[in-house]
Design an enzyme around this catalytic site. Structure first.
Site, mmCIF file in Angstrom:
data_model
loop_
_atom_site.group_PDB
_atom_site.id
_atom_site.type_symbol
_atom_site.label_atom_id
_atom_site.label_comp_id
_atom_site.label_asym_id
_atom_site.label_seq_id
_atom_site.Cartn_x
_atom_site.Cartn_y
_atom_site.Cartn_z
ATOM 1 N N PRO A 1 0.608 -1.157 -0.050
ATOM 2 C CA PRO A 1 0.007 0.083 0.092
ATOM 3 C C PRO A 1 0.617 1.269 -0.027
ATOM 4 O O PRO A 1 1.902 1.501 0.545
ATOM 5 C CB PRO A 1 -0.777 0.048 1.473
ATOM 6 N N ASN A 2 0.409 2.155 -0.685
ATOM 7 C CA ASN A 2 0.894 3.577 -0.982
ATOM 8 C C ASN A 2 2.141 3.772 -1.607
ATOM 9 O O ASN A 2 2.629 4.745 -1.799
ATOM 10 C CB ASN A 2 1.148 4.169 0.626
ATOM 11 N N ARG B 1 5.040 11.126 -2.400
ATOM 12 C CA ARG B 1 4.564 10.639 -0.791
ATOM 13 C C ARG B 1 6.010 10.923 -0.136
ATOM 14 O O ARG B 1 6.723 10.334 -0.284
ATOM 15 C CB ARG B 1 4.191 9.147 -0.936
ATOM 16 N N TYR C 1 11.141 9.009 1.252
ATOM 17 C CA TYR C 1 11.062 8.023 0.306
ATOM 18 C C TYR C 1 11.746 8.729 -0.839
ATOM 19 O O TYR C 1 12.139 7.693 -1.942
ATOM 20 C CB TYR C 1 9.714 7.603 0.081
ATOM 21 N N ASN D 1 7.895 -5.857 -0.983
ATOM 22 C CA ASN D 1 7.854 -4.531 0.048
ATOM 23 C C ASN D 1 6.610 -4.531 0.495
ATOM 24 O O ASN D 1 5.577 -3.942 -0.306
ATOM 25 C CB ASN D 1 8.584 -3.447 -0.663
ATOM 26 N N ALA E 1 3.222 -0.951 4.904
ATOM 27 C CA ALA E 1 2.786 -0.756 6.191
ATOM 28 C C ALA E 1 2.454 -2.012 6.718
ATOM 29 O O ALA E 1 2.406 -2.455 7.889
ATOM 30 C CB ALA E 1 1.435 0.364 6.476
ATOM 31 N N GLU F 1 12.586 -9.576 1.895
ATOM 32 C CA GLU F 1 11.897 -8.458 2.311
ATOM 33 C C GLU F 1 12.657 -7.141 2.107
ATOM 34 O O GLU F 1 13.894 -7.173 2.412
ATOM 35 C CB GLU F 1 11.730 -8.628 4.069
ATOM 36 N N HIS G 1 12.741 -2.491 1.975
ATOM 37 C CA HIS G 1 12.283 -1.186 2.319
ATOM 38 C C HIS G 1 13.227 -0.261 1.548
ATOM 39 O O HIS G 1 14.374 -0.220 1.656
ATOM 40 C CB HIS G 1 12.052 -1.146 3.997
ATOM 41 N N ARG H 1 13.537 4.471 12.346
ATOM 42 C CA ARG H 1 12.428 5.452 12.357
ATOM 43 C C ARG H 1 11.263 4.959 13.552
ATOM 44 O O ARG H 1 11.929 4.355 14.579
ATOM 45 C CB ARG H 1 11.417 4.966 10.943
#
Ligand code: DQA
Length: 149
Positions: free
Chosen positions: A9-10, A17, A22, A73, A76, A97, A99, A106
């Site tokens: 998502p996103n 964004r 990012y 990825n 969330a 995985e 990111h 963070r």
């Protein structure tokens, strides 16, 4: 060899964004980087994005037999989704995985990845280059046979 890249998502909003987190590259820019490196290494790429948790689960379930490695990825959902974790555990193929940001540097709620224990490994914090590193990682996953092109 076929590698499936899945984006949660996103990530369709990359470029606009939170650019301070990012960066300015769009998902299409990142896909182009991935395809370039994949061409050099002689591997095939499928690159997808969805905002839906269930769609990610279905894509992971269907990857077996179609792809040798999944690069995920989960955005969330990384921090919340038992369903995606279970899909990876059941998948019968290696999942990497990734990111863009360093999730460990963070907010505290991002430090926990529910999917990390069932993934081969995690690449986090290299911006769009995390995706290029994932191509390198995928072709070097132990035990994965590269089918001749
Ligand atoms: C992300 C990190 C997640 O915590 C966040 O929810 C995202 C993107 C990353 O690529 O840095 O949407 O997966």
């Amino acid at each position: 060899m076929r590698i499936l890249f899945l984006n949660g998502p996103n990530l369709n909003l990359l470029g606009q964004r939170e650019p301070e987190v990012y960066g300015h590259a769009t998902l299409a820019d990142i896909e182009a980087m991935v395809r370039q490196r994949a061409r050099e290494l002689g591997v095939e790429i499928d690159f997808r994005q969805t905002n839906l948790e269930g769609e990610l689960v279905t894509w992971i379930q269907k990857a077996r037999g179609q792809f040798e490695v999944v690069v995920l990825n989960a955005a969330a959902y990384t921090h919340t989704s038992v369903a995606i974790r279970d899909a990876i555990a059941a998948a019968g193929l290696p999942v990497i995985e990734i990111h863009l940001s360093n999730i460990h540097a963070r907010e505290e709620f991002r430090h926990k990845s529910l999917i990390a224990p069932v993934c081969v490994g995690q690449i986090s914090g290299f911006g769009p280059f995390s995706y290029v590193l994932a191509v390198e990682a995928a072709v070097n996953v132990k035990g994965v046979k590269r089918r001749p092109k």
